[in-house]
Design an enzyme around this catalytic site. Structure first.
Site, PDB file in Angstrom:
ATOM      1  N   GLU A  76       8.255   8.470  -2.519  1.00  0.00           N
ATOM      2  CA  GLU A  76       6.792   8.493  -2.483  1.00  0.00           C
ATOM      3  C   GLU A  76       6.228   8.413  -1.074  1.00  0.00           C
ATOM      4  O   GLU A  76       5.095   8.855  -0.824  1.00  0.00           O
ATOM      5  CB  GLU A  76       6.232   7.343  -3.334  1.00  0.00           C
ATOM      6  CG  GLU A  76       6.118   5.989  -2.659  1.00  0.00           C
ATOM      7  CD  GLU A  76       7.459   5.397  -2.226  1.00  0.00           C
ATOM      8  OE1 GLU A  76       7.477   4.666  -1.218  1.00  0.00           O
ATOM      9  OE2 GLU A  76       8.477   5.657  -2.887  1.00  0.00           O
ATOM     10  N   ARG A  97       6.864   9.988   1.691  1.00  0.00           N
ATOM     11  CA  ARG A  97       6.560  11.285   2.297  1.00  0.00           C
ATOM     12  C   ARG A  97       5.328  11.924   1.634  1.00  0.00           C
ATOM     13  O   ARG A  97       4.622  12.697   2.272  1.00  0.00           O
ATOM     14  CB  ARG A  97       7.780  12.195   2.201  1.00  0.00           C
ATOM     15  CG  ARG A  97       8.203  12.565   0.811  1.00  0.00           C
ATOM     16  CD  ARG A  97       9.658  13.004   0.711  1.00  0.00           C
ATOM     17  NE  ARG A  97      10.572  11.886   0.872  1.00  0.00           N
ATOM     18  CZ  ARG A  97      11.894  11.993   0.799  1.00  0.00           C
ATOM     19  NH1 ARG A  97      12.455  13.184   0.576  1.00  0.00           N
ATOM     20  NH2 ARG A  97      12.656  10.941   0.952  1.00  0.00           N
ATOM     21  N   ASP A 105      10.479   7.889  -6.521  1.00  0.00           N
ATOM     22  CA  ASP A 105      10.846   6.896  -5.510  1.00  0.00           C
ATOM     23  C   ASP A 105      10.908   7.510  -4.109  1.00  0.00           C
ATOM     24  O   ASP A 105      11.217   6.832  -3.143  1.00  0.00           O
ATOM     25  CB  ASP A 105      12.191   6.250  -5.864  1.00  0.00           C
ATOM     26  CG  ASP A 105      12.429   4.953  -5.097  1.00  0.00           C
ATOM     27  OD1 ASP A 105      11.440   4.354  -4.631  1.00  0.00           O
ATOM     28  OD2 ASP A 105      13.599   4.542  -4.972  1.00  0.00           O
ATOM     29  N   LYS A 145      13.516   1.403  -9.487  1.00  0.00           N
ATOM     30  CA  LYS A 145      14.566   0.738  -8.733  1.00  0.00           C
ATOM     31  C   LYS A 145      15.200  -0.367  -9.574  1.00  0.00           C
ATOM     32  O   LYS A 145      14.604  -0.866 -10.538  1.00  0.00           O
ATOM     33  CB  LYS A 145      13.984   0.105  -7.461  1.00  0.00           C
ATOM     34  CG  LYS A 145      13.442   1.071  -6.425  1.00  0.00           C
ATOM     35  CD  LYS A 145      12.849   0.303  -5.258  1.00  0.00           C
ATOM     36  CE  LYS A 145      12.238   1.210  -4.207  1.00  0.00           C
ATOM     37  NZ  LYS A 145      13.253   1.958  -3.460  1.00  0.00           N
TER      38      LYS A 145
END
Length: 428
Positions: A278, A280, A276, A206
């Site tokens: 992650e 789920r 990113d 990010k």
């Protein structure tokens, strides 16, 4: 003698020319007055705005006074009047026991989300939640933590994969609230929470601005924990289990990579196309656990997708389900609890919207935000792991759970939106 500012509600328009008609609250010699109209939904918004305005004015202690303060008006005021650190003092006009009970649990939920990541890492989150729930019903609550490589031994591949790059090990917390005293009692509901205590994005890193608020990525775990706590306080008589999927999504030489393939306990293979995405990956473990114990209902909550936030804004949580009857029940329950909830599309074919040539599916699409329909596609991924093909399953993508800055309704930080709704669903 009380030094709290008296706050009144009046069912009429005000005519004081010294104040603008748009002012949520008027402050005078006798205290503060909120003038209400005929639309109760707008009244509740105005009451919450009034609480926010009084906090902004520096009022540190308020007393709800006079007639007209029902439960929901008092709760709306409390939501607005709660500052980020939950330091404001508030005296209720009525229903003090129920309101205090609710406020204590909600403020605890907010505090969990607002804590810095140096204090709320995976094991710390699990410990705080277990201790809190055990304190509410010591003889009815038991818990266990599955940590680090123990996750591999028990087959919880998603949590371990996401969290293995952190020096603070990932873990799964399982809390069993069993008021029946019967070890073989049916499990009515399993609550599953995304507990990513910090999300750097992994190798799909990010930006600094996008990472600043990522201590809030365990908001789903805090929300379902708070909901169970509130339901216990309200006398819940059903057996409920809580599963928190806790990890830090960081980067080092052992971190999972783009193109890696995770083989889950149920045999399903998942290609990682975005580290990113992650949340789920860890929730998949929690949903499989719910299937293993045969829960009648499964409710998960997660700060899962920016796409849900784009769709419903910060004022609503998003709901996904393929069980129409249960989804409608959730919507009506949220309305009764005065919490904004909106259902977004989910069909069985959404499972196919994250394809992979190398595995049974991918964890996203290799596009910014997961491409169009990103929130539904994420829910479709989870549907692959939900027990009973999604019958009895609700997924809350809690877009309204955290505000990066204060607004007219909420202080900066966590809102705990969804706690009351999920607690009420447990009681139903």
């Amino acid at each position: 003698m009380s030094t709290a500012l008296a706050v009144f509600v009046v069912q009429q328009e005000f005519s004081d020319s010294a104040w603008k008609k748009s002012a949520p609250v008027i402050v005078g010699e006798q205290g503060a007055t909120i003038y209400l109209g005929q639309d109760e939904s707008e009244n509740l918004r105005k009451v919450q705005k009034a609480g926010r305005q009084l906090d902004n004015l520096g009022v540190s202690s308020a007393k709800l006074s006079g007639e007209g303060w029902d439960f929901e008006r008092q709760w709306a005021f409390a939501n607005g009047y709660t500052d980020t650190r939950s330091t404001n003092k508030l005296e209720w006009a009525s229903n003090s026991e129920a309101l205090t009970q609710t406020r204590n649990v909600v403020n605890w939920t907010r505090e969990l989300v607002n804590l810095p990541p140096m204090d709320i890492y995976p094991e710390a989150l699990a410990q705080r939640v277990a201790e809190k729930l055990e304190s509410l019903a010591p003889e009815k609550v038991s818990s266990r933590v599955i940590k680090g490589d123990e996750l591999l031994q028990e087959g919880w591949m998603g949590i371990h994969t996401v969290g293995r790059a952190s020096k603070r090990p990932p873990c799964m917390l399982v809390v069993d609230y069993n008021p029946t005293g019967n070890a073989d009692a049916e499990i009515d509901t399993v609550l599953v929470g995304k507990g990513i205590t910090f999300d750097s994005g992994g190798y799909s890193l990010k930006s600094s601005e996008g990472m600043l608020a990522m201590k809030c990525d365990m908001g789903g775990a805090a929300t379902v924990a708070g909901a169970l706590g509130l339901a216990i306080e309200q006398g819940l008589q059903k057996r409920v289990q809580l599963v928190l999927c806790c990890a830090e999504n960081l980067v080092d030489g052992s971190a999972y990579l783009l193109g890696d393939i995770i083989t889950y306990k149920n045999g399903l293979t998942v290609e990682v196309v975005n580290t990113d995405a992650e949340g789920r990956l860890v929730l998949a473990d929690g949903l499989q656990y719910a299937g293993e114990v045969g829960a009648k209902r499964v409710i998960d909550a997660a700060t899962l997708t920016g796409a849900a936030q784009v769709a419903v804004g910060n004022e609503y949580n998003a709901l996904f389900s393929v069980d129409d009857e249960l989804a409608n029940k959730a919507l009506s329950t949220a309305a009764a609890q005065r919490e904004n909830l909106w259902r977004l599309p989910l069909q069985p074919w959404h499972k196919e919207n994250t394809p992979s040539a190398f595995a049974d599916c991918a964890n996203s699409r290799p596009q910014k935000g997961g491409g169009t329909g990103g929130a539904s596609n994420a829910a479709g991924f989870l549907l692959r792991f939900a027990p009973n093909d999604g019958k009895g399953w609700l997924h809350f993508d809690i877009a309204g759970a955290y505000h990066n800055s204060a607004n007219a309704m909420w202080a900066t930080g966590a809102t705990a939106l969804g706690v009351r709704t999920i607690a009420a669903l447990l009681q139903d």
